[in-house]
Motif scaffolding. Structure first.
Motif, PDB file in Angstrom:
ATOM      1  N   ASN A   1      24.111 -53.719 -23.897  1.00 42.82           N
ATOM      2  CA  ASN A   1      22.899 -53.000 -24.305  1.00 42.82           C
ATOM      3  C   ASN A   1      23.141 -51.536 -24.634  1.00 42.82           C
ATOM      4  O   ASN A   1      22.492 -50.994 -25.535  1.00 42.82           O
ATOM      5  N   SER A   2      24.027 -50.891 -23.911  1.00 44.31           N
ATOM      6  CA  SER A   2      24.178 -49.444 -24.058  1.00 44.31           C
ATOM      7  C   SER A   2      25.375 -49.015 -24.898  1.00 44.31           C
ATOM      8  O   SER A   2      25.357 -47.926 -25.464  1.00 44.31           O
ATOM      9  N   ILE A   3      26.406 -49.829 -24.980  1.00 40.89           N
ATOM     10  CA  ILE A   3      27.609 -49.443 -25.717  1.00 40.89           C
ATOM     11  C   ILE A   3      27.810 -50.323 -26.956  1.00 40.89           C
ATOM     12  O   ILE A   3      27.884 -49.823 -28.071  1.00 40.89           O
ATOM     13  N   LEU A   4      27.895 -51.629 -26.759  1.00 42.68           N
ATOM     14  CA  LEU A   4      28.188 -52.514 -27.889  1.00 42.68           C
ATOM     15  C   LEU A   4      27.107 -52.465 -28.955  1.00 42.68           C
ATOM     16  O   LEU A   4      27.414 -52.528 -30.153  1.00 42.68           O
ATOM     17  N   SER A   5      25.858 -52.321 -28.566  1.00 40.77           N
ATOM     18  CA  SER A   5      24.779 -52.228 -29.564  1.00 40.77           C
ATOM     19  C   SER A   5      24.945 -50.981 -30.427  1.00 40.77           C
ATOM     20  O   SER A   5      24.692 -51.017 -31.636  1.00 40.77           O
ATOM     21  N   VAL A   6      25.388 -49.885 -29.826  1.00 35.55           N
ATOM     22  CA  VAL A   6      25.632 -48.645 -30.579  1.00 35.55           C
ATOM     23  C   VAL A   6      26.841 -48.817 -31.497  1.00 35.55           C
ATOM     24  O   VAL A   6      26.810 -48.439 -32.669  1.00 35.55           O
ATOM     25  N   LEU A   7      27.903 -49.408 -30.964  1.00 31.71           N
ATOM     26  CA  LEU A   7      29.112 -49.597 -31.774  1.00 31.71           C
ATOM     27  C   LEU A   7      28.853 -50.527 -32.950  1.00 31.71           C
ATOM     28  O   LEU A   7      29.431 -50.354 -34.024  1.00 31.71           O
ATOM     29  N   LYS A   8      27.977 -51.496 -32.761  1.00 32.11           N
ATOM     30  CA  LYS A   8      27.623 -52.407 -33.852  1.00 32.11           C
ATOM     31  C   LYS A   8      26.988 -51.633 -35.001  1.00 32.11           C
ATOM     32  O   LYS A   8      27.327 -51.848 -36.164  1.00 32.11           O
ATOM     33  N   VAL A   9      26.096 -50.719 -34.675  1.00 36.16           N
ATOM     34  CA  VAL A   9      25.463 -49.884 -35.701  1.00 36.16           C
ATOM     35  C   VAL A   9      26.510 -49.019 -36.397  1.00 36.16           C
ATOM     36  O   VAL A   9      26.552 -48.950 -37.627  1.00 36.16           O
ATOM     37  N   PHE A  10      27.378 -48.384 -35.617  1.00 32.47           N
ATOM     38  CA  PHE A  10      28.409 -47.523 -36.215  1.00 32.47           C
ATOM     39  C   PHE A  10      29.337 -48.325 -37.116  1.00 32.47           C
ATOM     40  O   PHE A  10      29.737 -47.861 -38.183  1.00 32.47           O
ATOM     41  N   SER A  11      29.691 -49.520 -36.692  1.00 32.99           N
ATOM     42  CA  SER A  11      30.594 -50.346 -37.492  1.00 32.99           C
ATOM     43  C   SER A  11      29.912 -50.847 -38.759  1.00 32.99           C
ATOM     44  O   SER A  11      30.474 -50.761 -39.845  1.00 32.99           O
ATOM     45  N   ASN A  12      28.714 -51.379 -38.613  1.00 29.48           N
ATOM     46  CA  ASN A  12      28.031 -51.997 -39.745  1.00 29.48           C
ATOM     47  C   ASN A  12      27.438 -50.988 -40.713  1.00 29.48           C
ATOM     48  O   ASN A  12      27.508 -51.170 -41.929  1.00 29.48           O
ATOM     49  N   GLU A  13      26.831 -49.940 -40.214  1.00 29.10           N
ATOM     50  CA  GLU A  13      26.144 -48.991 -41.089  1.00 29.10           C
ATOM     51  C   GLU A  13      27.048 -47.866 -41.574  1.00 29.10           C
ATOM     52  O   GLU A  13      26.946 -47.445 -42.713  1.00 29.10           O
ATOM     53  N   HIS A  14      27.911 -47.376 -40.666  1.00 30.44           N
ATOM     54  CA  HIS A  14      28.764 -46.241 -41.034  1.00 30.44           C
ATOM     55  C   HIS A  14      30.170 -46.676 -41.435  1.00 30.44           C
ATOM     56  O   HIS A  14      30.865 -45.944 -42.118  1.00 30.44           O
ATOM     57  N   GLY A  15      30.590 -47.854 -40.980  1.00 28.22           N
ATOM     58  CA  GLY A  15      31.927 -48.348 -41.293  1.00 28.22           C
ATOM     59  C   GLY A  15      33.043 -47.497 -40.732  1.00 28.22           C
ATOM     60  O   GLY A  15      34.164 -47.529 -41.213  1.00 28.22           O
ATOM     61  N   ARG A  16      32.735 -46.712 -39.696  1.00 31.75           N
ATOM     62  CA  ARG A  16      33.708 -45.753 -39.191  1.00 31.75           C
ATOM     63  C   ARG A  16      34.461 -46.219 -37.946  1.00 31.75           C
ATOM     64  O   ARG A  16      35.537 -45.735 -37.683  1.00 31.75           O
ATOM     65  N   MET A  17      33.884 -47.100 -37.172  1.00 36.55           N
ATOM     66  CA  MET A  17      34.536 -47.511 -35.917  1.00 36.55           C
ATOM     67  C   MET A  17      35.794 -48.313 -36.207  1.00 36.55           C
ATOM     68  O   MET A  17      35.743 -49.357 -36.842  1.00 36.55           O
ATOM     69  N   SER A  18      36.939 -47.790 -35.750  1.00 36.43           N
ATOM     70  CA  SER A  18      38.194 -48.478 -36.023  1.00 36.43           C
ATOM     71  C   SER A  18      38.909 -48.929 -34.747  1.00 36.43           C
ATOM     72  O   SER A  18      39.802 -49.761 -34.818  1.00 36.43           O
ATOM     73  N   MET A  19      38.519 -48.380 -33.590  1.00 36.01           N
ATOM     74  CA  MET A  19      39.241 -48.729 -32.372  1.00 36.01           C
ATOM     75  C   MET A  19      38.316 -48.697 -31.164  1.00 36.01           C
ATOM     76  O   MET A  19      37.517 -47.784 -31.006  1.00 36.01           O
TER      77      MET A  19
END
Length: 132
Positions: free
Chosen positions: A87-105
């Motif tokens: 709820n607090s971490i993976l949901s945020v990382l999902k947004v960063f990955s899908n919308e910003h395409g920036r999460m690499s690690m």
């Protein structure tokens, strides 16, 4: 008897260090939360305590407001019970990955993940295209 006092004192020190790492500003591209332990330490992980939950929530809110984040590493922290990670971490990382395409690690090491956390993490990684 002497060992118990030492362990209680060391645990308090480690909790304090863990809290400081969690409430630090999360403005960098590469977020690292990794407490160091002395070689003589009997602890290898910041233990979870319910009174630390506000620090974990503050941390999660900090990364939520960091659009520059490209990587996240959490090491040696016993994370709050499930479903906090999802709820607090993976949901945020999902947004960063899908919308910003920036999460690499993403690295979670020595975090005492529950079976539910591992299931959520596996599902998240299966649907992710940017994290290696």
């Amino acid at each position: 008897r002497g060992h118990g006092n030492y362990l209680r004192r060391e645990t308090g020190t480690v909790l304090s260090k863990g809290q400081k790492l969690l409430i630090a500003k999360q403005e960098d591209e590469h977020i690292i939360v990794e407490p160091k332990f002395s070689k003589s330490s009997r602890l290898t992980q910041v233990p979870y305590h319910v009174e630390m939950l506000p620090c974990y929530e503050y941390f999660a809110d900090g990364i939520k407001h960091n659009p520059a984040m490209e990587s996240l590493k959490i090491t040696n922290h016993n994370l709050p019970p499930s479903p906090w990670l999802e709820n607090s971490i993976l949901s945020v990382l999902k947004v960063f990955s899908n919308e910003h395409g920036r999460m690499s690690m993403l690295e979670l090491s020595n975090c005492s993940l529950s079976d539910d956390d591992i299931s959520s993490l596996t599902k998240f990684l299966d649907g992710n295209k940017t994290i290696t």
